[in-house]
Scaffold this motif. Structure first.
Motif, PDB file in Angstrom:
ATOM      1  N   SER A 131       6.737  27.248 -19.244  1.00 31.04           N
ATOM      2  CA  SER A 131       7.490  28.453 -19.605  1.00 31.04           C
ATOM      3  C   SER A 131       8.300  29.009 -18.425  1.00 31.04           C
ATOM      4  O   SER A 131       8.109  28.601 -17.275  1.00 31.04           O
ATOM      5  N   TYR A 132       9.146  29.957 -18.721  1.00 25.64           N
ATOM      6  CA  TYR A 132       9.881  30.692 -17.685  1.00 25.64           C
ATOM      7  C   TYR A 132       8.884  31.341 -16.722  1.00 25.64           C
ATOM      8  O   TYR A 132       9.072  31.348 -15.504  1.00 25.64           O
ATOM      9  N   LEU A 136       8.457  31.288 -12.635  1.00 27.13           N
ATOM     10  CA  LEU A 136       8.375  32.487 -11.793  1.00 27.13           C
ATOM     11  C   LEU A 136       7.141  32.442 -10.876  1.00 27.13           C
ATOM     12  O   LEU A 136       7.163  33.020  -9.788  1.00 27.13           O
ATOM     13  N   ALA A 137       6.108  31.731 -11.331  1.00 29.28           N
ATOM     14  CA  ALA A 137       4.878  31.581 -10.538  1.00 29.28           C
ATOM     15  C   ALA A 137       4.339  32.931 -10.077  1.00 29.28           C
ATOM     16  O   ALA A 137       3.862  33.074  -8.954  1.00 29.28           O
ATOM     17  N   HIS A 159      16.362  27.361 -19.804  1.00 22.47           N
ATOM     18  CA  HIS A 159      15.761  26.061 -20.151  1.00 22.47           C
ATOM     19  C   HIS A 159      16.774  24.973 -20.511  1.00 22.47           C
ATOM     20  O   HIS A 159      16.426  23.793 -20.514  1.00 22.47           O
ATOM     21  N   ARG A 160      18.010  25.391 -20.845  1.00 22.08           N
ATOM     22  CA  ARG A 160      18.938  24.467 -21.500  1.00 22.08           C
ATOM     23  C   ARG A 160      19.107  23.108 -20.814  1.00 22.08           C
ATOM     24  O   ARG A 160      18.883  22.054 -21.398  1.00 22.08           O
ATOM     25  N   THR A 179       3.088  28.317 -23.897  1.00 26.44           N
ATOM     26  CA  THR A 179       4.138  29.274 -24.289  1.00 26.44           C
ATOM     27  C   THR A 179       3.485  30.647 -24.499  1.00 26.44           C
ATOM     28  O   THR A 179       2.619  30.799 -25.363  1.00 26.44           O
ATOM     29  N   PRO A 180       3.881  31.650 -23.701  1.00 30.82           N
ATOM     30  CA  PRO A 180       3.099  32.890 -23.688  1.00 30.82           C
ATOM     31  C   PRO A 180       3.560  33.962 -24.668  1.00 30.82           C
ATOM     32  O   PRO A 180       2.877  34.981 -24.805  1.00 30.82           O
ATOM     33  N   ASN A 181       4.719  33.784 -25.313  1.00 26.86           N
ATOM     34  CA  ASN A 181       5.211  34.865 -26.186  1.00 26.86           C
ATOM     35  C   ASN A 181       6.163  34.317 -27.251  1.00 26.86           C
ATOM     36  O   ASN A 181       6.556  33.150 -27.225  1.00 26.86           O
ATOM     37  N   LYS A 182       6.532  35.220 -28.129  1.00 30.37           N
ATOM     38  CA  LYS A 182       7.365  34.867 -29.280  1.00 30.37           C
ATOM     39  C   LYS A 182       8.809  34.593 -28.877  1.00 30.37           C
ATOM     40  O   LYS A 182       9.441  33.698 -29.417  1.00 30.37           O
TER      41      LYS A 182
END
Ligand code: MET
Ligand SMILES: [Zn+2]
Length: 346
Positions: A131-132, A136-137, A159-160, A179-182
Motif C-alpha cells: 500500500s501507499y 510511507l513506512a 501506484h500507476r 490494503t488498509p482502507n477502502k
C-alpha cells in the motif's frame, strides 16, 4: 503465464485450484524470512532493499518456500516503488529495472525448482504491490489513516507506473497486499480498469479487530469493491492475526463468490514506531494448520499461506495438511508433526 490464449479472468483461479487439487498453498512471510537469513531490513525499502544488496537471498527464500510446497510465490516488490528507489538516488530507468528484477528472480527460482523435479506442480508468480502506507513506512499501513489530503486520485497516481511495469513483467498475477482502507481498494480497481491491465489480481486486506479493515472501513464494503472489479480473481486477508480470520472469511463470503485467499501473520503485533514485533498478551501456542483446514476452509477460503513471521515450516505444515485432506481424512502423523513445527499466537 498471464491470461494468454484467451483464458477468461473468471476461470483463472478456478482452473488453477483444480490443477492444485482444490486448494492452493501460498508462500509465507517474505521480508521476515529474509531477516531470519540475516538481512538488515531497517530501511524505507524494507524487503526491496535486498533486490539491490542481496538478490541471491531473495532467490533463496523463494526456493525455500517452493521446497515447502508453495503453489504461489509472491515477489519482493511489496515496498519496491519508483518513488522509493529514486529517493535512494536511482534513476527512473534503474528503478523500473529493479521492479522487473523482483519478478525475474521469482521466475528464475521457479525454473530452478522445476529443473529439480520430475513433475511440474503448478506454481504462479504473484507480483506484490504494497500500500501507499507501506511506502510511507510510518505505520499507516496498519492504521489506514492517510489524512484528508490523500484521495483516490492521489493513490492512483502513486501506484500507476509500478502496476503497469509489474503487469508487463512476466508475473502471472498482481497481489495487492495489506490494503488498509477502502479508498486504496477503489484506487486499485479503477487503475486496473483505466490501464486495461490484462493479468489478474487479488486484493487482500488487513484487520486488527476481525470486523473491519485496519482503517475502520467495513470489510464487506472493501470486499465488494474487489468483487465488482473484473480483473480481480480472489479476495482475502493477509498480515492479520489468525484469531480474526474466521469471522473475516465469513463476512467476505457474504459479498462475493470469488475465491478467498488467506495468509495471516503469526499473531504477533507490529509496532510501527519501534519497528518491532510484539507478542500479543494472552497469546497461546496453537497449531496453525489444523485451523486452516478446519474453520477457514469451511468458511469458504481456498488459498492458504502465511504472512509476517511465518516461515517455510508454516507452509510445509499447511501443505501437508491440505494434501492429506485432499485424498483422505487428515492423518495423525501430519497433525502431530505440524504441531511440533508451528508456533502461532492466537
Ligand atoms: C506487511 S505484509 C508483507 C507482505 C509481503 N508479501 C511479505 O511477506 O514480505
Ligand atoms: Zn505481513
Amino acid at each position: 503465464m498471464g491470461l494468454g490464449g484467451g483464458q477468461e479472468t473468471s476461470s483463472f483461479v478456478s482452473d488453477f485450484l483444480e490443477k492444485c487439487g482444490g486448494y492452493a498453498v501460498l508462500d509465507g512471510g517474505f521480508a521476515t524470512e529474509l531477516e531470519r537469513h540475516g538481512a538488515d531490513l531497517n530501511d524505507p525499502l524494507w524487503s526491496a532493499k535486498c533486490l539491490i544488496s542481496s538478490p541471491h537471498l531473495v532467490r533463496r527464500v523463494h526456493l525455500d518456500y517452493l521446497d515447502a510446497g508453495a503453489n504461489v510465490i509472491i515477489t519482493a516488490s511489496y515496498q519496491a516503488t519508483i518513488q522509493g528507489f529514486e529517493a535512494k538516488g536511482f534513476s527512473k530507468e534503474e528503478a523500473k529495472a529493479l521492479l522487473r528484477k523482483s519478478v525475474e528472480i521469482a521466475i528464475e527460482a521457479r525454473e530452478i525448482y522445476y529443473d529439480k523435479l520430475q513433475s511440474r506442480r503448478p506454481v504462479l508468480v504473484a507480483a506484490s504491490v504494497g500500500s501507499y502506507g507501506a511506502y510511507l513506512a510510518d505505520g499507516s499501513e496498519y492504521s489506514g489513516n492517510y489524512g484528508d489530503a490523500v484521495t483516490v486520485e492521489t493513490l492512483k497516481d502513486f501506484h500507476r507506473e509500478r502496476v503497469k511495469i509489474l503487469a508487463n513483467s512476466g508475473a502471472d498475477l498482481i497481489a495487492f497486499e495489506t490494503t488498509p482502507n477502502k479508498i486504496e481498494a477503489k484506487a486499485y480497481a479503477e487503475l486496473l480498469e483505466e490501464e486495461g491491465i490484462d493479468i489478474p489480481a487479488w486484493f487482500s486486506f488487513n484487520s486488527k479487530d476481525g470486523i473491519n479493515v485496519v482503517s475502520g472501513d467495513s470489510i464487506s464494503e472493501c470486499a465488494s469493491i474487489a468483487d465488482s472489479c473484473k480483473q480481480v480473481v480472489a479476495v482475502g486477508i493477509n498480515c492479520t492475526a489468525p484469531r480474526f480470520i474466521h469471522g473475516l472469511v465469513s463476512s467476505i463470503r457474504k459479498v462475493t463468490s470469488k475465491p478467498i485467499v488467506i495468509y495471516p501473520n503469526s499473531g504477533e503485533t507490529y509496532d510501527g514506531l519501534t519497528k518491532q514485533w510484539v507478542q500479543s498478551s494472552g497469546a497461546v501456542d496453537e497449531e496453525f494448520a489444523d485451523i486452516v483446514i478446519g474453520k477457514w476452509r469451511e468458511a469458504g477460503a481456498s488459498l492458504f499461506g502465511g504472512c509476517c513471521r511465518t516461515t517455510p515450516n508454516t507452509i510445509r505444515a499447511i501443505s501437508r495438511v491440505l494434501s492429506n485432506n485432499k485424498s483422505s481424512a487428515i492423518n495423525e502423523d501430519a497433525q502431530m508433526s505440524s504441531k511440533t513445527e508451528m508456533k502461532i499466537f492466537l
